[in-house]
Design a protein around this motif. Sequence first.
Motif, PDB file in Angstrom:
ATOM      1  N   ALA A 176       0.816  -1.214   0.000  1.00 64.33           N
ATOM      2  CA  ALA A 176       0.000   0.000   0.000  1.00 64.33           C
ATOM      3  C   ALA A 176       0.848   1.262   0.000  1.00 64.33           C
ATOM      4  O   ALA A 176       0.297   2.362   0.020  1.00 64.33           O
ATOM      5  N   ARG A 177       2.165   1.122  -0.036  1.00 66.30           N
ATOM      6  CA  ARG A 177       3.063   2.284  -0.042  1.00 66.30           C
ATOM      7  C   ARG A 177       3.917   2.314  -1.299  1.00 66.30           C
ATOM      8  O   ARG A 177       5.004   2.869  -1.309  1.00 66.30           O
ATOM      9  N   GLY A 178       3.448   1.682  -2.334  1.00 69.10           N
ATOM     10  CA  GLY A 178       4.177   1.681  -3.592  1.00 69.10           C
ATOM     11  C   GLY A 178       4.971   0.429  -3.849  1.00 69.10           C
ATOM     12  O   GLY A 178       5.468   0.233  -4.959  1.00 69.10           O
ATOM     13  N   GLY A 179       5.120  -0.445  -2.845  1.00 71.46           N
ATOM     14  CA  GLY A 179       5.880  -1.671  -3.030  1.00 71.46           C
ATOM     15  C   GLY A 179       7.369  -1.467  -2.831  1.00 71.46           C
ATOM     16  O   GLY A 179       7.872  -0.343  -2.801  1.00 71.46           O
ATOM     17  N   GLU A 180       8.078  -2.561  -2.676  1.00 69.11           N
ATOM     18  CA  GLU A 180       9.524  -2.533  -2.469  1.00 69.11           C
ATOM     19  C   GLU A 180      10.211  -3.504  -3.422  1.00 69.11           C
ATOM     20  O   GLU A 180       9.643  -4.534  -3.799  1.00 69.11           O
ATOM     21  N   LEU A 181      11.423  -3.159  -3.796  1.00 71.67           N
ATOM     22  CA  LEU A 181      12.240  -4.062  -4.597  1.00 71.67           C
ATOM     23  C   LEU A 181      12.451  -5.382  -3.869  1.00 71.67           C
ATOM     24  O   LEU A 181      12.475  -6.458  -4.482  1.00 71.67           O
ATOM     25  N   LEU A 182      12.586  -5.317  -2.554  1.00 69.38           N
ATOM     26  CA  LEU A 182      12.800  -6.517  -1.756  1.00 69.38           C
ATOM     27  C   LEU A 182      11.636  -7.496  -1.891  1.00 69.38           C
ATOM     28  O   LEU A 182      11.833  -8.709  -1.802  1.00 69.38           O
ATOM     29  N   THR A 183      10.426  -6.982  -2.123  1.00 69.33           N
ATOM     30  CA  THR A 183       9.260  -7.853  -2.232  1.00 69.33           C
ATOM     31  C   THR A 183       9.359  -8.759  -3.453  1.00 69.33           C
ATOM     32  O   THR A 183       8.946  -9.922  -3.407  1.00 69.33           O
ATOM     33  N   PHE A 184       9.890  -8.242  -4.556  1.00 70.34           N
ATOM     34  CA  PHE A 184      10.061  -9.067  -5.753  1.00 70.34           C
ATOM     35  C   PHE A 184      11.032 -10.211  -5.481  1.00 70.34           C
ATOM     36  O   PHE A 184      10.789 -11.352  -5.885  1.00 70.34           O
ATOM     37  N   VAL A 185      12.133  -9.905  -4.809  1.00 64.15           N
ATOM     38  CA  VAL A 185      13.102 -10.947  -4.482  1.00 64.15           C
ATOM     39  C   VAL A 185      12.472 -11.979  -3.555  1.00 64.15           C
ATOM     40  O   VAL A 185      12.656 -13.190  -3.719  1.00 64.15           O
ATOM     41  N   TRP A 186      11.703 -11.492  -2.576  1.00 63.12           N
ATOM     42  CA  TRP A 186      11.056 -12.384  -1.614  1.00 63.12           C
ATOM     43  C   TRP A 186      10.053 -13.311  -2.294  1.00 63.12           C
ATOM     44  O   TRP A 186      10.002 -14.511  -2.002  1.00 63.12           O
ATOM     45  N   LEU A 187       9.250 -12.756  -3.206  1.00 69.08           N
ATOM     46  CA  LEU A 187       8.253 -13.578  -3.886  1.00 69.08           C
ATOM     47  C   LEU A 187       8.905 -14.579  -4.819  1.00 69.08           C
ATOM     48  O   LEU A 187       8.508 -15.762  -4.870  1.00 69.08           O
ATOM     49  N   GLN A 188       9.924 -14.155  -5.563  1.00 67.55           N
ATOM     50  CA  GLN A 188      10.631 -15.083  -6.430  1.00 67.55           C
ATOM     51  C   GLN A 188      11.325 -16.165  -5.611  1.00 67.55           C
ATOM     52  O   GLN A 188      11.398 -17.327  -6.022  1.00 67.55           O
ATOM     53  N   LEU A 189      11.808 -15.787  -4.455  1.00 67.79           N
ATOM     54  CA  LEU A 189      12.424 -16.753  -3.547  1.00 67.79           C
ATOM     55  C   LEU A 189      11.411 -17.796  -3.108  1.00 67.79           C
ATOM     56  O   LEU A 189      11.727 -18.986  -2.984  1.00 67.79           O
ATOM     57  N   GLY A 190      10.163 -17.349  -2.875  1.00 69.63           N
ATOM     58  CA  GLY A 190       9.114 -18.291  -2.509  1.00 69.63           C
ATOM     59  C   GLY A 190       8.836 -19.291  -3.620  1.00 69.63           C
ATOM     60  O   GLY A 190       8.647 -20.482  -3.361  1.00 69.63           O
ATOM     61  N   PHE A 191       8.823 -18.819  -4.882  1.00 66.68           N
ATOM     62  CA  PHE A 191       8.649 -19.736  -6.014  1.00 66.68           C
ATOM     63  C   PHE A 191       9.814 -20.718  -6.094  1.00 66.68           C
ATOM     64  O   PHE A 191       9.627 -21.903  -6.366  1.00 66.68           O
ATOM     65  N   TYR A 192      11.015 -20.208  -5.842  1.00 65.79           N
ATOM     66  CA  TYR A 192      12.191 -21.073  -5.923  1.00 65.79           C
ATOM     67  C   TYR A 192      12.149 -22.159  -4.850  1.00 65.79           C
ATOM     68  O   TYR A 192      12.406 -23.331  -5.114  1.00 65.79           O
TER      69      TYR A 192
END
Length: 617
Positions: free
Chosen positions: A582-598
């Motif tokens: 809700a605050r524009g998102g973070e670059l770290l979130t992309f890494v975290w989500l991709q990490l979850g897929f991995y």
Amino acid sequence: MENLAKLYYDWEIQLLVLLSFAIQLFLFFTGGLRRCSIKLHVWLSIWMAYLGADMVAVYALGYLSRHEDAHPLAFFWAPFLLVHLGGQDTITAFAVEDNSLWLRHLLNLAVQVFLAAYVFWKSIGRHNVELLVSGTFVFIVGVIKYGERIWSLRCGQYGSLEESPGNQYQLPWLVEIFEELPVERESTDQRTYYCDTVCLGVCSMPTVFSIFVSRMAKLRFRKHPFKDRFVGIKQNLKVLEIGLGIMYDDLYTKALVLRTRGGVILRCMTQICSWIAFTVFFLGCDRGRYSRVDVAITYSLFVGGLFLEGCGLISLMASPWTLAWLKARKHEKLAWLSLSLLSSGLIGWWSEKRPLWSNAVGQYNFYGWIAVHSEQHKPIRSFSQQCMTMVIRMATLFGVEKEKVFWISKLLDREHIKVDRVLLKCLVDRVDCPGGTPGALPTIIFRCLRGDGIGPLAEGFILDAIGYHVLTEAHLRKYPRSDVDAADTNALVEHCQKLSRYMMYLMVASPSLLPVDESSVAMLEWCRGDEVGRDWVRHAESRADTLQLGKETLEEIKGRWMQLIIFAAIKARSETLAAQLARGGELLTFVWLQLGFYISKDEEPFNFNRPELTWGA
């Protein structure tokens, strides 16, 4: 003054009702801007409108309950105020904490419905039947709207998500449409390619939901038709954006409720009741009996409400879920219409080219505060940084220590820059294959903690990050920025600096995203005021002096920062990252989500509490 006060008193309720409706219009068309904007004025205006909407509507209802005789037609506005309290489809919660207040809104629903019914009941017998029937239908719409809002808040509560089995994402037609998507997902037709990407993002939601509620073990050991085909695809970044965008909608809007059968039935009821109420009012209102202004305001509320209802339907049509559902049901023409609305970005903000998040990363130069000689090398890029320089100089003149104004620097000295898509892709790809071969993620993080290569020895995450930030900043100053012939080197320098300052930005602005046990203020005092801390900084600077200039060194620095960011993503909490949406998102979130897929496709269980993943081990 007396005439002015009397004029305000005579027009008070009209102004309040129009103000309430104006706020609803503003919230509908700006509520979704938070997902892709970090600008302060955008955030502040939406926040003020979100808080003011309920205040104005509640105050106006209270006014009507006390001054029902002031304006004969004013009683008819009470149900409209109840509709306004129901909020808009594009925003139900401003922050993730607002979802936890759904019980308070449930109590408010009972109170405000009783108050609106009281105002309506007092007017029975004073108006014709047609007007009362029309008002009754508007009253029904208001109750349903407010109920939708409370339902959405409860569904968006993080506790409710954790308790949910995730059936809202486990839909049979998702498997059907996923099996029809091409494996290579390449197409010469750009619209077809984008349509496949959107459908793939929708199909990824069972995995995304499991990652957000930390059900990785269950996801790994059950048969799942999606997870093995999400990692390493060409449009991976867009799929991640769509997945995060859908999670934002489910947490902060009415999207999750409107996808249910009950939500669709309620929305159909509100549409029917709204049109019946408007038709009955249009045919049965005795315009000669009421003030022209009051009649005009009532028509404005009707027309404006129907307009927002129509825009809500268009927004619902311009939804990734609608597109995927139409594709699965073979409604090609309707799917084409949905795709046209979706890619236009006019209402749904799902444009093909427009990022679905802020597309910006924070930057902060912490080295400028812990190195005494670094002030002359510090570039001044913005007006706020110039103000910060003036504050420091004034504080020095009055004998104030530099550390005392550090809290001002955390507000003025940080900045946001546009994300380098190449760098973002490198980070995501690094998660998919962190050490050159799948399964190397624990090994590469363990090497990072041991301090192999050019980095300082691991003493804790925050010390490693600060020490490596000092090393990076000190080393990068040796590279001439005007060398046009060394474009590759300049790109590496920029990547290293962006990653280094992004980590420092997270430390000073969002420490809850990092596995830190000390605040940035405490670390500043330690680095500047403690002898051991000063030795630590000098040690990092001396290590930087021993490094050779060249692409090989820069690649190693860049790779080490990627390792630190990956480790930070491993330790990040899903609730905190959900709040960042809700605050524009973070670059770290992309890494975290991709990490979850991995991790979800790893055949062996991955233990986040492995000894080699603990700082100081």
